[in-house]
Each structure stands twice: as C-alpha cells, then as structure tokens.
Enzyme design. Sequence first.
Site, mmCIF file in Angstrom:
data_model
loop_
_atom_site.group_PDB
_atom_site.id
_atom_site.type_symbol
_atom_site.label_atom_id
_atom_site.label_comp_id
_atom_site.label_asym_id
_atom_site.label_seq_id
_atom_site.Cartn_x
_atom_site.Cartn_y
_atom_site.Cartn_z
ATOM 1 N N HIS A 262 0.834 -1.202 0.000
ATOM 2 C CA HIS A 262 0.000 0.000 0.000
ATOM 3 C C HIS A 262 0.876 1.262 0.000
ATOM 4 C CE1 HIS A 262 -3.740 2.246 1.205
ATOM 5 N NE2 HIS A 262 -2.839 3.070 1.710
ATOM 6 N N GLU A 263 1.803 1.319 0.925
ATOM 7 C CA GLU A 263 2.654 2.513 1.024
ATOM 8 C C GLU A 263 3.548 2.651 -0.207
ATOM 9 O OE1 GLU A 263 1.801 4.658 3.122
ATOM 10 O OE2 GLU A 263 0.528 3.314 4.292
ATOM 11 N N HIS A 266 1.698 4.642 -2.726
ATOM 12 C CA HIS A 266 1.785 6.087 -2.447
ATOM 13 C C HIS A 266 3.145 6.636 -2.886
ATOM 14 C CE1 HIS A 266 -1.955 6.720 -0.329
ATOM 15 N NE2 HIS A 266 -1.695 5.845 0.622
ATOM 16 N N GLU A 292 -4.998 7.620 -2.701
ATOM 17 C CA GLU A 292 -5.492 6.305 -2.273
ATOM 18 C C GLU A 292 -5.722 5.396 -3.476
ATOM 19 O OE1 GLU A 292 -4.559 6.475 1.213
ATOM 20 O OE2 GLU A 292 -5.893 4.766 0.907
#
Length: 487
Positions: A262-263, A266, A292
């Site tokens: 997830h990170e 980003h 997101e």
Amino acid sequence: MTVAEPGFAELRRRLGEVDDLRKAAWVLHWDLETMMPSAGADVRAEQLGTLAGIAHERFTADELGELLEALRGYENDLDYESDEASLIRVARRDYERARRVPAELRAEMVRAGAHGNQAWRRAREANDYAVFRPALERNLELQGRYIECLDGSPDPYDVLVAEYEPGLTTADIAAVFERLRDELTPLVTALEPPDDAPLDLGLSADQRRSTVATLLERLGFEREWGRFDNSVHPFMVNFGTSDIRLTVYEEGDLRALYAALHEFGHGLYERGVSPTLERTPLAQGASGALHESQSLLWENLVGRSHAFCGWFAGLLGGIEPASLHRAANRIERSLIRVDADPVTYSLHIVFRFELERELVSGSLAAADLRDAWNARVAAYLGLAAPDDLHGVLQDMHWSDMLMGYFPSYALGHVASAQIWERARADLPDVEEQIGRGEFGPLTEWLRERVHRHGRKFTTPETLERAVGGMFDPEPLLRYVRGKLESS
Ligand code: ZN
C-alpha cells in the site's frame, strides 16, 4: 519550466522557499514518527509550529498576491496544461483559501485539534464517548466558523470537500456513495463469517524486514531514491521526487506485507511526478482520493490478484499460491474500519460521510452521535458495536479537525478499480507480466496517465486524464461481485 517572464521567476523563487520550509517540517515529522526519543516531543512540537508559521507567513504575503494578480495576462496566453499556467492557477487557488481564514482562527483550530486529540485518547481509555463529546462540540463550532470564512456554495460541506478534493462537490460524492450503499448493503449484511482463521506466515522481525526489502526491490523501489523504516502506523512521506520514505508495521506478517505494498503505491506516485515541478506546490499527488487510488491499486487490484499471489508465493517460499490467494482475499464483516477488506470497506466510509454531513449542517447533534453511529452500523453492516472503542471512538479524524477527509478513502477505492480496468484494457498482457514479477509496464502506464501531472489539475481533471471520465462506482462493484463469487 521555462522562465521568460520576470514576475514568474519571482513567483517560482517565493514558492520554492515555501516548499523548502514545508519539506523541512516534514523531515522533522518523519523523524518524530520513526527515530525520535519520546522525551523530544515537546521541543519538536515547537519546532514544527515555528516552521509552519514561517511557511504560512511567506505564502500569504501581500507581495505574493500582487504577483499572482500581475501574472493573469501571462497565464491567459499560456496553454492550460503547461507547467507555468498550472503553477499560477493552483498557487492562486491555495493563496485565496489561505488568505480568507484569519490567522487567529487557524491557530485556534490547531490548538483545538491538539486538545481534541487528547480528549479522544482519554475517552478511549475510559471507553466512553461522553468524555470526548465536549471537545467534538468545540471542534464543530470552530469548523462552522471556518466554513463561514470560505463559504459561497449551497452546501456547507462543499467547503470541506474542496479542501481535500478540489473540483468535486458534496453532490458528486453523494451520488457515488448512494449507489455503493444501495448495492453493497444487502450483499454485505448477508455475508457468512469465513470458516478459516487468518493466515499466519510465522515471520520473525528479521524475516519480515528482509521480505519487505525484497518485495520493494522487485517492485522497482530503488535505494538510490527511497528507504523504509518501522513505525506504529505505516505512512509515506517524501522530501522531493527523489527522496521517498515509507514506513512499515513493526509487527504482524501478511498484514504488514500488504501494508508495505500500500505505502509503495503512495511512494511510486510521488516518485513519478514530473521533475520539472520540483520545489513547487505541484510536486505532489493531486488529492487524497487520487493518492489512495494508487496505494489501493497496488494493495488490492494487483496485490490480491491470482497473478500476483502466484509470483509472491514463489518469493515467500513454503506456501501454495492458492493458499496465499485465499488468505489475501479473506472477506469478513468487521466493526473496525482499518481492518476492513476491500469488499466491506466502502460502507464504513459511506456512513461516516453521512454522519459528518449531518453534524456539519447541524441536523445531527453531537449528543446524538453515538446512537446515530450504532444505528448506521446495524443498518449497513448488520453488526452491533459492543462499546465505543469498537464504534464511534475508533477514528482520530474528528478529534483532530480532519472533518471532510473520510470520503477520499472510498473515492480512492472507486478510482482504483476504474484505473485498473483501464490499465488492463491498454495493457492486455499486464496480468501475465505481474505473474512473472515484471512491474515496469504497469508503472510506466501509471506514470504517463496519473503520476507525472502531480497536482497540476483538480481531482476530476486528473481522473479524466487517467480513465477518460468522472468517478464511476461500477468497476468497483464489478470487482466486489467477482470477489464474492469466488470466495
Ligand atoms: Zn493510504
């Protein structure tokens, strides 16, 4: 950027300074979350306050406003898409917003946020919403005054939407969320509990760290421009397009690996912003929802696919691809938003959005919030919160003046599915490539369609460039139905 106009060169110089001050504050904040001994907190708060104050002063200076005015003619002669016109346009939008809110009100909101956060922590210790309620009432009063400074739209909540998702209105969001609610509520309330326990890979701290390192390296995260460290709550921050910092969980295993994915999403977004925008307010992702969409694309659409699980099982060793895929796609109704899976997550956000709107408009009193919360949880998730910790006290956003931010999370889910459908149409071999651990073609596509624009365009303008349209819940609903059929 070319600098033919002296006024524009001066604008860039001033905005560059403000950006330096903000990024310096981010370094201090990153250090606070990853390295700082706890006794450093008080001095660090002062340092952060000083830097934020200087940055705000420089950014709201009269001279900057005069420059932006003087550059109107120059801007009108430029292409709307050019870096130069975009910088003037976005800086003017930020400037006008920053100038319309008096410094005293801003300072009061920062203090109320800090106090609200403490009250929220005390309320969590007591497991009693009543302890937090006076702070929430104070926050709502200040939020109301803030909205009055900026108002000009039919719905007061629009002011908060514009803060996080420029170009979007409350009505745009409500239309998407009503569709999600009507379609997902009957599916989710009918879900049976899963018959298997969550998978435990049994990784030690060292194994987890080396697995995250290998995973990130294979995804294309290079040590030359990025690093990762541990923190209690994973996050990404960057100090430039070539200095990307990720943090990962100190514990847990499969959850920690997917949080790293997830990170990474980003971080890849910030890495892909055009270097021509460096040291300007455009050198960052377009909005919370777009950000997101990128993290969730990697975590869910890529990370929970058969193709990825096949490749990832090989990397982990000792686990069958089918077992990993089943574990990564475990669906379960839960009371806690941050633990929710991609199928049930949106509903957690839809009812928070509804409650926030009612609180901001005054149709719901803070005194009735707990009951209203529990009624929504029952109606949308078919669950009963046993106490406030599993209910209205679970998120810090309302304690910390972050009203209006929740919708970005679910909009990110919606956009991630839209972008994934478009990527698969443009890159017919993308799943085979992912199965072989080749992530370059997808990364290039995302860079071209989304990342390179940075913050040049509004939320809808950026999404339009990515998928050729506005927020559309149907791709996410197709994805959810697919997950439910195969589970
Ligand atoms: Zn995120």
